[in-house]
Design a protein around this motif. Structure first.
Motif, PDB file in Angstrom:
ATOM      1  N   PRO A 514       0.805  -1.228   0.000  1.00  0.00           N
ATOM      2  CA  PRO A 514       0.000   0.000   0.000  1.00  0.00           C
ATOM      3  C   PRO A 514       0.838   1.278   0.000  1.00  0.00           C
ATOM      4  O   PRO A 514       0.269   2.380  -0.017  1.00  0.00           O
ATOM      5  N   ILE A 515       2.149   1.164  -0.016  1.00  0.00           N
ATOM      6  CA  ILE A 515       3.007   2.346   0.100  1.00  0.00           C
ATOM      7  C   ILE A 515       2.976   3.131  -1.203  1.00  0.00           C
ATOM      8  O   ILE A 515       3.166   2.577  -2.298  1.00  0.00           O
ATOM      9  N   SER A 516       2.762   4.418  -1.063  1.00  0.00           N
ATOM     10  CA  SER A 516       2.764   5.324  -2.208  1.00  0.00           C
ATOM     11  C   SER A 516       3.378   6.648  -1.768  1.00  0.00           C
ATOM     12  O   SER A 516       3.031   7.180  -0.705  1.00  0.00           O
ATOM     13  N   GLU A 517       4.267   7.185  -2.573  1.00  0.00           N
ATOM     14  CA  GLU A 517       4.959   8.428  -2.237  1.00  0.00           C
ATOM     15  C   GLU A 517       4.960   9.359  -3.448  1.00  0.00           C
ATOM     16  O   GLU A 517       4.906   8.908  -4.605  1.00  0.00           O
ATOM     17  N   SER A 518       5.039  10.652  -3.182  1.00  0.00           N
ATOM     18  CA  SER A 518       5.089  11.642  -4.252  1.00  0.00           C
ATOM     19  C   SER A 518       5.893  12.843  -3.777  1.00  0.00           C
ATOM     20  O   SER A 518       5.983  13.123  -2.573  1.00  0.00           O
ATOM     21  N   ALA A 519       6.467  13.551  -4.736  1.00  0.00           N
ATOM     22  CA  ALA A 519       7.271  14.739  -4.434  1.00  0.00           C
ATOM     23  C   ALA A 519       6.948  15.819  -5.458  1.00  0.00           C
ATOM     24  O   ALA A 519       6.928  15.552  -6.661  1.00  0.00           O
ATOM     25  N   VAL A 520       6.691  17.031  -4.975  1.00  0.00           N
ATOM     26  CA  VAL A 520       6.451  18.193  -5.823  1.00  0.00           C
ATOM     27  C   VAL A 520       7.559  19.205  -5.557  1.00  0.00           C
ATOM     28  O   VAL A 520       7.800  19.587  -4.401  1.00  0.00           O
ATOM     29  N   THR A 521       8.228  19.631  -6.624  1.00  0.00           N
ATOM     30  CA  THR A 521       9.339  20.569  -6.509  1.00  0.00           C
ATOM     31  C   THR A 521       9.058  21.779  -7.378  1.00  0.00           C
ATOM     32  O   THR A 521       8.712  21.629  -8.559  1.00  0.00           O
ATOM     33  N   ALA A 522       9.214  22.968  -6.808  1.00  0.00           N
ATOM     34  CA  ALA A 522       9.040  24.219  -7.552  1.00  0.00           C
ATOM     35  C   ALA A 522      10.239  25.113  -7.267  1.00  0.00           C
ATOM     36  O   ALA A 522      10.766  25.121  -6.144  1.00  0.00           O
ATOM     37  N   ASP A 549       3.029   6.386   4.357  1.00  0.00           N
ATOM     38  CA  ASP A 549       3.717   5.713   5.450  1.00  0.00           C
ATOM     39  C   ASP A 549       3.690   6.619   6.681  1.00  0.00           C
ATOM     40  O   ASP A 549       3.523   7.836   6.578  1.00  0.00           O
ATOM     41  N   VAL A 550       3.878   6.032   7.831  1.00  0.00           N
ATOM     42  CA  VAL A 550       3.819   6.796   9.069  1.00  0.00           C
ATOM     43  C   VAL A 550       4.974   7.781   9.127  1.00  0.00           C
ATOM     44  O   VAL A 550       6.136   7.426   8.860  1.00  0.00           O
ATOM     45  N   ASN A 551       4.688   9.043   9.456  1.00  0.00           N
ATOM     46  CA  ASN A 551       5.689  10.099   9.586  1.00  0.00           C
ATOM     47  C   ASN A 551       6.543  10.200   8.315  1.00  0.00           C
ATOM     48  O   ASN A 551       7.777  10.283   8.381  1.00  0.00           O
ATOM     49  N   GLY A 552       5.865  10.193   7.180  1.00  0.00           N
ATOM     50  CA  GLY A 552       6.601  10.253   5.923  1.00  0.00           C
ATOM     51  C   GLY A 552       6.566  11.599   5.232  1.00  0.00           C
ATOM     52  O   GLY A 552       7.331  11.832   4.293  1.00  0.00           O
ATOM     53  N   ASP A 553       5.708  12.512   5.688  1.00  0.00           N
ATOM     54  CA  ASP A 553       5.574  13.805   5.016  1.00  0.00           C
ATOM     55  C   ASP A 553       6.591  14.800   5.559  1.00  0.00           C
ATOM     56  O   ASP A 553       6.887  14.813   6.768  1.00  0.00           O
TER      57      ASP A 553
END
Length: 567
Positions: A514-522, A549-553
């Protein structure tokens, strides 16, 4: 409407009188002498009694022979008696060109008939030019531009002229070895998207050219460890690069070396000590066939945001050795490329000695690519690729991540010589199959792009996209599907001031988890070119990382300022 001044009326009267006098003098000077008609000579009352002459209409190529004529609304009438297209009295080519008259079939009141031959005698002005008809353009003049157009560019002309596109195919950095892997190793679109008032000139060394460059800057970051609990730090940065490029008519060789070092104040664990060395070569077998190769080695520290990277403690040292080879042949419009590569990547911890050999990877790839050129700036292509990945050890779950994969792509190639658009884009399908049956295969939609667009001489856009299936040591997962897309714009506000801004989005999907991650860079930035050798720059960047994931942001803000010296 206000009456025109007396001076204007007087000058117009003089011009009209001059034209009338000149016309009268020309008519009297070239009037044919009258001859009595012989009694037995047949009377000639129509112009059709003269022998017919064939007249060929001028082609479009003849009408517009140079750039000056291209701006005329209609081709100028052909001067009578001009050289070219002459006919003799028998109707054959090759007669005296001065006697030719392609408009002889038309009745011209300025012509007269000779009594002996019955042929027309064309009136020729003294200077050989067609007499003007004396008409004057008395229409309303165009309104004067008072600068009230808010849409026009108010910058000086010298600031605009400096950003004219170079001739097609020209590149001051002499990029000549770019087809080893068109997606990963082609630097030409990025170079085309850069707007600079000065091109590096390099240093000539025999038949080679050396392009040196160095940067010295400072960094402030609000979250140096890239964790939910932000810790700020400052650092100094030093970056160097040198490229030695051959300047030959055939074949090509390029040597390139880079270094990157950072010195943090509070967290020395985040210091970088990275370097790379690369050699490229091209062997021209014939005009349509060449062999290109690349070998390189790099040493760096793993980024905190990388897949499977440590979020605390020491960062892993990454050593990579790579070799690529590509064979290119063009039949006609059809071009075929065969390429292969091998890379060996190893990970190690610098101090605590923890083993992470389960991430060491030996990967080989083989690919075939065929493209069909529709025109020099547009081609369609299709390619297929195979890969084999071998791991040194198994991770904690005891399942080795050895796998085999397939990639297929179709796309458009806009070439590297267009004045507006260069680069390529493709879509495709990817499949990675672990050799251990306990892990499920991974499938993914692929989208790749490396495009540069210059809608004007002072504005450019860069579109990049990449997608692939990467390995992971995450339990029960056979791979991570990664998609990244980014756009960057550059604009010249003044000749020496270049602004830039960009936005990118990256998404990671850990297969079978179920792990999903994303990154937005400007980011936004500016470069000021104090001279051809000295550039001042500043840049602000914001990163927002999200994970289920827990404490991932976390979020990070960075500010960089520095100076770049180059030749």
């Amino acid at each position: 409407m206000r009456a025109p001044p007396v001076a204007v009326v007087w000058r117009l009267g003089l011009i009209v009188f001059g034209f009338a006098a000149a016309t009268l003098v020309a008519a009297l000077s070239y009037a044919p002498t009258a001859r009595a008609q012989e009694p037995n000579a047949p009377a000639r009352t129509t112009a059709t009694a003269a022998p017919a002459r064939s007249v060929t209409a001028p082609s479009a190529r003849d009408q517009v022979s140079d750039l000056a004529n291209a701006y005329e609304a209609a081709p100028s009438p052909r001067i009578r008696g001009s050289i070219g297209g002459g006919y003799d009295d028998d109707g054959e080519e090759g007669g005296d060109p001065l006697d030719s008259d392609p408009l002889a079939d038309e009745i011209d009141p300025s012509e007269s008939l000779t009594g002996e031959t019955g042929e027309r005698e064309a009136m020729q002005p003294v200077d050989g030019l067609t007499p003007a008809d004396g008409r004057l353009d008395l229409g309303e003049p165009e309104p004067w531009n008072d600068g009230s157009d808010l849409g026009r560019d108010t910058r000086p002309s010298e600031d605009l002229d400096v950003f004219n596109n170079p001739p097609a195919g020209h590149d001051p950095l002499l990029f000549q070895i770019e087809d080893i892997d068109p997606v990963e190793t082609d630097r030409r679109p990025a170079r085309f998207a850069r707007i600079e008032p000065y091109d590096p000139v390099g240093i000539s060394i025999g038949s080679f050219v050396l392009f040196p460059e160095a940067e010295l800057g400072g960094l402030y970051t609000s979250n140096v460890l890239s964790t939910p609990r932000a810790r700020s730090d400052i650092a100094g940065e030093i970056r160097t690069e040198a490229r030695l490029v051959s300047n030959w008519n055939v074949h090509a060789v390029e040597l390139r070396g880079t270094t990157f070092s950072t010195y943090h104040d509070d967290y020395p664990s985040e210091d970088d000590r990275a370097w790379s060395a690369e050699a490229r070569g091209r062997l021209d077998i014939s005009r349509r066939t060449n062999l290109q190769g690349l070998v390189g080695r790099s040493v760096s520290q793993e980024d905190r945001t990388a897949v499977d990277a440590n979020v605390t403690g020491e960062r892993a040292q990454v050593h990579s050795d790579e070799a690529r080879l590509a064979f290119n042949h063009r039949f006609n419009r059809l071009a075929v490329e065969l390429r292969g590569s091998v890379s060996d990547t190893t990970y190690s911890m610098p101090h605590d000695g923890e083993s992470i050999a389960d991430r060491d990877t030996l990967e080989t790839r083989q690919a075939v690519r065929a493209s069909w050129e529709l025109k020099p700036t547009l081609a369609v292509f299709a390619e297929g690729e195979l890969n084999q990945r071998d791991k040194k050890e198994a991770p904690a779950d005891g399942i080795r991540r050895d796998s085999d994969g397939v990639r297929t792509r179709v796309g458009l190639d806009f070439g590297s010589t267009g004045a507006i658009l260069r680069g390529q884009a493709s879509i495709g399908y990817g499949h990675q199959s672990p050799r251990d049956g306990r892990l499920a295969s991974v499938d993914a939609f692929l989208f790749d792009a490396n495009l540069a667009l210059r809608p004007s001489e002072i504005t450019s856009l860069m579109l990049t996209a990449s997608s692939d299936i990467y390995d992971t040591t995450t339990e029960e997962s056979g791979g991570v599907v990664s998609h990244r897309i980014g756009i960057e714009g550059r604009h010249a506000f003044r000749r020496h001031l270049i602004g830039s801004a960009g936005l990118s989005y990256t998404h990671y999907d850990f297969h079978s988890t179920p792990i999903s991650e994303s990154a937005v860079t400007a980011f936004v930035g500016a470069e000021y070119y104090a001279s051809p050798e000295l550039v001042l720059f500043a840049r602000y960047q914001h990163l927002s990382f999200a994970s289920n994931d827990v404490n991932g942001d976390y979020e990070t803000d960075e500010v960089r300022v520095g100076v770049r010296v180059r030749r």
